[in-house]
Design an enzyme around this catalytic site. Sequence first.
Site, short mmCIF file in Angstrom:
data_model
loop_
_atom_site.label_atom_id
_atom_site.label_comp_id
_atom_site.label_asym_id
_atom_site.label_seq_id
_atom_site.Cartn_x
_atom_site.Cartn_y
_atom_site.Cartn_z
N PHE A 331 0.92 -1.32 -0.01
CA PHE A 331 0.08 -0.02 -0.11
C PHE A 331 0.94 1.19 0.11
CE2 PHE A 331 0.16 1.90 4.10
CZ PHE A 331 0.84 0.97 4.84
N CYS A 332 0.29 2.37 -0.44
CA CYS A 332 0.94 3.59 -0.46
C CYS A 332 -0.12 4.63 -0.24
CB CYS A 332 1.86 3.81 -1.57
SG CYS A 332 1.02 3.98 -3.28
N THR A 333 0.05 5.88 -0.34
CA THR A 333 -0.70 7.21 -0.08
C THR A 333 -1.89 6.97 -1.02
OG1 THR A 333 1.18 8.14 0.38
CG2 THR A 333 -0.89 9.47 0.33
N GLY A 335 -1.78 5.16 -4.23
CA GLY A 335 -1.74 4.06 -5.19
C GLY A 335 -0.45 3.87 -6.20
N VAL A 362 -4.03 4.51 0.77
CA VAL A 362 -4.83 4.97 2.02
C VAL A 362 -5.96 6.03 2.05
CG1 VAL A 362 -4.27 5.74 4.49
CG2 VAL A 362 -2.59 4.45 3.36
#
Length: 538
Positions: A331-333, A335, A362
Amino acid sequence: MSNKEENTKAKSDRKRGRLSRKEQKARKKQREESEKQSSDTASNEALNNNFIQRTIPSEEELETTYVPTPIPSFQDMSAKHTKSLGKWFPKAVVLKSSVHYTNAEILKLAKETPPEQLPTASILLFYQYVTEPLWPQSKVDLLMAFLVQIAEHRPNLGGRIRVAREGLNVTLSAIDDQHSTAVETLRHFCRDLKRFDSKVFSQTDFKFIDHVQADRHFKDLKLFPVQELVFYGFPKSKEDQDPAPLEKTGVHLPPADFHKMLEQDSSSTVVIDVRNHYEAALGRFDGQQAEAPTAGAEYIDPKMRKSTDFAKWLNKKETQEKLQDKNVMLFCTGGVRCERASAYLRNTVTNVKGVFQLQGGVEKYLQEFPTGGYFRGKNFVFDKREACGAGDRDGDGGVLGHSNSSTTETKCCLCEKPWDRYLGKKKCSMCGVPVLMCDKCMSSKSKKDDNLLLRCPLCVEEGVTVRAEDVEWTNNGMDSILPDATSNKAAPSVLKWGGGHAAIKKDKRRFQKVQCRFGAECARKDCFFMHPKERIKL
Ligand SMILES: [Zn+2]
Ligand SMILES: [Zn+2]
Ligand SMILES: [Zn+2]
């Protein structure tokens, strides 16, 4: 007003918005002073507009208010823009927004305006990769010119756009002005893009965050032409093939499915944070392990200073052993960082069970899980909200004194009191990553010294003691060579970001006394070294 009149009006607004450097500096100083005064007493609660019922216009309504931005033609560009384009490309373009409110200004306005009449800002986040074939460079140039035209046509836009042959990565904001609302402007921007390349942008997942505090609007729009949307610097394979081809990405999971998968046992599933450590420090997906460490997917922070650390971490033997036969979630901020990361992972580590990634990052997860779900702490973002906890639409941004309580245990890098905001562009002296410094330390005179030694949690943990400026960096800051064989340890990688101008100035001062080896024939206008008075014009 006719379309044309509206266009010219908008253009002149933006022009009028331009101030000379001197004026800008004077205004900035004024603003900062008034902000300082108001920050202690004023409360952002005055701007809490959550109770106001606001609606988003329907597709039909948006269609009737849509005034298309003309798309420049290739002929147009070669005919009239050649010169200015030559100057612009491939450099960044900066366009000032017609309207901008500081926190102090919007608080002042809030005192004299009914809350439902206060201007609000909206935020638009998205990225779009162009799968084969890539845009030709001529199309990228055209898109740059079009984006400039959009900004002139819609002067209430701000933000940052990375433009590459492989697509766009966009963090935009808009503000209500006399011509258009923020909500409308952002939708109309998307319409403009769909007209530019309907095939590419019809697949885009546009994320809107509407009706946020007006000071969350960027004061300008910056366009950056880049080679890659996210720079990972993956080592090339021997056959010179793409080390992270997009057709090899992981399975994209919508937030609800990702949430469900986090509940799988830690013996079968891991969840990798592909953001940098300073982001992960504020908040992360480890709520599934809150009751028992084995109860859910095991959270892993690769402790990166920047994205180029990812490959180094992944190629470690311990890492590969850890991932063996597991379901690997990423996951990241928003995508975008998961796309190449998951492709590289699948290409490099062949013995994993499956690779999955959080669709929309997220940001999207917290929209669907407004109480936070398994995400604990705050989501570090790259717009003026700074960082957002669950259900906190406006985020921490704005005045210094304001910070909502956080559930992570982050501390000020100097006095170690609990603190969770990256303010004042403070950087680690060893590796350059942002560090947390509290309001008290920041205003303390004794701590204002530019040479003050600041260490980030990673450098503390790794025992790094050599200042970044004393190390010779090669390969774009990815590798270091120590000046002499000492026992001192240098950071494994270094980050260059904001405030880079200060560093350049420092270098300039250092090298100004050294003769340039090209002497009068040196062709570099920006060369740091000393030259004879008369330089040969080339
Ligand atoms: Zn402190
Ligand atoms: Zn550091
Ligand atoms: Zn020179």
